[in-house]
Design a protein around this motif. Structure first.
Motif, PDB file in Angstrom:
ATOM      1  N   UNK A   1       0.839  -1.195   0.000  1.00 28.30           N
ATOM      2  CA  UNK A   1       0.000   0.000   0.000  1.00 28.30           C
ATOM      3  C   UNK A   1       0.876   1.248   0.000  1.00 28.30           C
ATOM      4  N   UNK A   2       1.922   1.248   0.809  1.00 25.60           N
ATOM      5  CA  UNK A   2       2.822   2.389   0.829  1.00 25.60           C
ATOM      6  C   UNK A   2       3.556   2.524  -0.514  1.00 25.60           C
ATOM      7  N   UNK A   3       3.972   1.404  -1.091  1.00 25.32           N
ATOM      8  CA  UNK A   3       4.673   1.452  -2.381  1.00 25.32           C
ATOM      9  C   UNK A   3       3.805   2.082  -3.465  1.00 25.32           C
ATOM     10  N   UNK A   4       2.548   1.642  -3.581  1.00 23.31           N
ATOM     11  CA  UNK A   4       1.719   2.189  -4.652  1.00 23.31           C
ATOM     12  C   UNK A   4       1.312   3.632  -4.350  1.00 23.31           C
ATOM     13  N   UNK A   5       1.228   4.007  -3.087  1.00 21.27           N
ATOM     14  CA  UNK A   5       0.866   5.382  -2.746  1.00 21.27           C
ATOM     15  C   UNK A   5       1.934   6.364  -3.208  1.00 21.27           C
ATOM     16  N   UNK A   6       3.184   5.913  -3.239  1.00 20.11           N
ATOM     17  CA  UNK A   6       4.281   6.792  -3.634  1.00 20.11           C
ATOM     18  C   UNK A   6       4.655   6.641  -5.108  1.00 20.11           C
ATOM     19  N   UNK A   7       4.612   5.416  -5.624  1.00 22.45           N
ATOM     20  CA  UNK A   7       5.149   5.168  -6.971  1.00 22.45           C
ATOM     21  C   UNK A   7       4.120   4.686  -7.993  1.00 22.45           C
ATOM     22  N   UNK A   8       2.885   4.411  -7.577  1.00 17.91           N
ATOM     23  CA  UNK A   8       1.900   3.926  -8.544  1.00 17.91           C
ATOM     24  C   UNK A   8       2.150   2.480  -8.908  1.00 17.91           C
TER      25      UNK A   8
ATOM     26  N   UNK B   1       6.888  -3.553 -14.010  1.00 15.53           N
ATOM     27  CA  UNK B   1       5.959  -2.989 -13.044  1.00 15.53           C
ATOM     28  C   UNK B   1       4.558  -3.523 -13.296  1.00 15.53           C
ATOM     29  N   UNK B   2       3.885  -3.945 -12.241  1.00 14.40           N
ATOM     30  CA  UNK B   2       2.517  -4.424 -12.360  1.00 14.40           C
ATOM     31  C   UNK B   2       1.566  -3.225 -12.309  1.00 14.40           C
ATOM     32  N   UNK B   3       0.536  -3.190 -13.134  1.00 12.49           N
ATOM     33  CA  UNK B   3      -0.409  -2.072 -13.117  1.00 12.49           C
ATOM     34  C   UNK B   3      -1.029  -1.860 -11.737  1.00 12.49           C
ATOM     35  N   UNK B   4      -1.307  -0.618 -11.435  1.00 12.82           N
ATOM     36  CA  UNK B   4      -1.808  -0.229 -10.127  1.00 12.82           C
ATOM     37  C   UNK B   4      -3.014  -1.051  -9.690  1.00 12.82           C
ATOM     38  N   UNK B   5      -3.975  -1.236 -10.591  1.00 13.57           N
ATOM     39  CA  UNK B   5      -5.199  -1.948 -10.228  1.00 13.57           C
ATOM     40  C   UNK B   5      -4.907  -3.377  -9.791  1.00 13.57           C
ATOM     41  N   UNK B   6      -3.962  -4.036 -10.446  1.00 10.50           N
ATOM     42  CA  UNK B   6      -3.631  -5.411 -10.085  1.00 10.50           C
ATOM     43  C   UNK B   6      -2.935  -5.482  -8.735  1.00 10.50           C
ATOM     44  N   UNK B   7      -2.027  -4.555  -8.474  1.00 10.86           N
ATOM     45  CA  UNK B   7      -1.380  -4.545  -7.166  1.00 10.86           C
ATOM     46  C   UNK B   7      -2.416  -4.258  -6.089  1.00 10.86           C
ATOM     47  N   UNK B   8      -3.309  -3.316  -6.365  1.00  8.38           N
ATOM     48  CA  UNK B   8      -4.382  -3.008  -5.409  1.00  8.38           C
ATOM     49  C   UNK B   8      -5.208  -4.249  -5.097  1.00  8.38           C
TER      50      UNK B   8
END
Length: 605
Positions: free
Chosen positions: A154-161, A181-188
């Motif tokens: 969560x912290x990673x995507x909040x800073x880097x998408x 890099x995995x797309x934001x939606x998939x990591x979410x």
């Protein structure tokens, strides 16, 4: 046994140690504990718990100094970049020019990912041969590790998408040297799966201090959905692989509200001391401080308001927190005031009489009429009848604090801006003033600074609040307001947060529509959560930088001090590109040099 290459792409080798925390810098030449012989470990529930505790110790270092992030906002100053010796080293925490200075945090966060994967992977293997009586506890252990992993991602995507996603233990470079890099939606979605699994498997009540339970997993799932809703509502144009969707935003707000409401309604959690403000001393005294101040003292550890917190040890444990060192002054165990309030926060504290903002303070020279002029920032009487959280959080001229030295009390000391360690006579008594010459705003923090002896500046044992019920109240109000406007339940929980400051309930004008109510929610987030690292992320998810600092190419904004001097000007004549670089950080260049498949975020190309 093969040693790990010290240049592991993405992964901090720090995160591979089973026994040491994330600040140990001697691990690069040690044998990798990821190759421990299964015959000697991973046999019992105790083994699993031991490994999990190691993961907690590692991940703790990724979150327990989040107060530095408040330096990205307008109300807290962090002096330069973070001090050395921990995962925040070489990260910059000024309001601007920061997006390229987080390579160390990127590495440390992936170390946390690998550490949690280590627990998840090995305890999952244990399930295959576990006794039926052990299955629930082992699944709960996996749930806690997945909660920690979800927090890190969560912290990673909040800073880097978009970020690379690692779902297994990494032991050498070849496993990650070509990852994209995995797309934001998939990591979410993967984070959601972690939080949901944790919610399903964790107990209602945590098994030990510093451990997580169902409310923590539910609160973090709600927070993830709230951020996802904000990104879809407000857009994230700096992440050009992401397309916002208003319908997705609406659904995410609704889901977030449901999760937050469940945390509020289903687990019997209460604000510290039931949200009562407590008593407050007269201006210029500090024998009696409100309950809000006590909440951030180690004596309040274990209270139900802290839904999830990271525990710390005292002197001799090597596990102490350094809040006093960072928030306190030389008068508090020779601390350094790395973090202190900006002048601008003072006007955010409302009147206990009207429940609204007071007349703005007037910066003045104390050598003239400043000490007696009404509303003067250097007149102590200007701070009368304010939100109790003000006295609990900051010191203004002639406010007292307990001095500490060599683990003993040195008596009360008045804070007087620009009088550092001087002798001042007050009501016929000579006092030595607080020594904090690095403070440039006129205010010093009281919040987080211990007022009793026994431990040095680096050896506090406060349980750092990663998730508090007050934050859940305010996030619930925000999410439900987006869906339905100001609901009675949402207004009620905001008023509960206000009540701890001895403020009256919100006036009807503050809840007249969703826009007015959002402003009231933002106001409470500012004063309630100051110094806890939330403001930076709020400004980004709301896309509020221009609202706070002015439009690109404009005059920016001066920060000032209580005596009327300009301190620092931010965002002056900055191009749109500079604003964009605040909203999404640069993928570390060294990582891209080692892996050509790592794309770069749009503003950094």
């Amino acid at each position: 046994m093969k040693k790990i290459n010290s240049k592991l792409i993405f992964i901090s080798v720090i995160g591979l140690s089973l026994f040491a925390g994330s600040c140990n810098k001697d691990l690069l030449n040690q044998e990798p504990t990821t190759e421990l012989d299964a015959a000697s470990f991973w046999k019992t529930e105790q083994d699993a718990t031991f490994a999990l505790n190691g993961a907690y110790a590692d991940v703790r270092g990724l979150f327990d100094r989040d107060y530095y992030y408040d330096g990205h906002g307008e109300f807290v100053r962090v002096r330069g970049q973070a001090p050395s010796g921990h995962d925040y080293e070489f990260c910059r925490f000024n309001p601007s020019g920061i997006g390229s200075a987080f390579s160390t945090m990127w590495t440390a966060l992936y170390g946390g990912v690998n550490r949690t994967n280590y627990v998840i992977e090995n305890v999952t293997k244990m399930l295959a041969t576990a006794k039926p009586s052990s299955v629930a506890n082992l699944e709960a252990t996996i749930g806690e590790a997945r909660l920690l992993r979800g927090m890190v991602y969560f912290r990673l995507i909040s800073l880097w998408g978009d970020v690379p996603y690692l779902g297994n233990v990494i032991t050498d470079n070849t496993q990650v040297s070509s990852l994209s890099r995995m797309p934001l939606a998939q990591v979410k979605d993967s984070i959601m799966a972690d939080f949901t699994y944790a919610f399903e498997k964790l107990p209602v009540v945590a098994p030990a201090a510093g451990r997580a339970a169902k409310p923590a997993a539910l609160a973090f799932r709600g927070k993830l959905q709230l951020f996802w809703a904000c990104w879809n509502k407000n857009g994230w144009p700096e992440l050009d692989t992401f397309t916002p969707d208003a319908a997705v935003a609406a659904a995410a707000y609704a889901a977030a509200a449901l999760d937050f409401k469940a945390v509020i309604d289903n687990y019997g959690l209460t604000l510290y001391k039931n949200g009562e403000p407590g008593s407050i001393d007269a201006l210029g005294k500090a024998d009696i401080l409100p309950n809000y101040f006590e909440l951030f003292q180690p004596t309040a550890n274990g209270n139900s308001e802290v839904i999830m917190g990271f525990t710390h040890g005292v002197t001799g444990t090597g596990q102490g927190e350094e809040l006093m060192r960072d928030f306190g002054s030389r008068t508090s165990e020779n601390s350094q005031a790395w973090v202190h309030p900006r002048y601008e926060i003072a006007n955010r504290y409302q009147s206990t009489i009207t429940g609204d903002f007071t007349t703005p303070l007037i910066p003045m020279d104390p050598s003239g009429a400043g000490r007696t002029t009404p509303n003067s920032a250097v007149n102590p009487q200007s701070y009368a009848n304010r939100d109790y959280r003000m006295k609990s959080t900051i010191l203004w001229d002639y406010e007292m604090m307990m001095g500490l030295s060599a683990l003993a009390e040195t008596g009360y000391h008045p804070w007087i801006f620009k009088k550092w360690g001087a002798v001042e006579k007050i009501n016929g008594v000579n006092y030595t003033t607080v020594n904090a010459s690095d403070v440039n705003s006129g205010y010093l923090f009281r919040k987080f600074v211990r007022d009793y002896p026994g431990n040095g500046r680096n050896y506090g044992n406060l349980t750092w609040p990663v998730m508090r019920l007050a934050d859940v109240f305010l996030m619930y109000a925000e999410a439900s307001n987006e869906v339905s406007g100001p609901l009675p339940e949402a207004i009620s929980v905001v008023n509960k947060v206000r009540h701890r400051g001895n403020l009256p309930a919100l006036a009807a004008s503050k809840t007249a529509d969703k826009f007015a109510f959002f402003s009231a929610i933002e106001q409470e987030r500012i004063v309630e959560l100051i110094g806890e690292g939330q403001r930076s992320f709020d400004l980004r998810r709301w896309r509020a930088l221009s609202r706070v600092w002015g439009a690109p190419g404009g005059d920016g904004k001066w920060t000032i001090n209580t005596q009327g001097a300009n301190v620092t000007r931010y965002y002056q004549n900055l191009a749109e590109l500079a604003y964009q670089q605040m909203y999404i950080f640069q993928i570390p260049l060294a990582e891209r040099d080692r892996n050509p498949n790592l794309t770069q975020n749009l503003p950094w190309r």
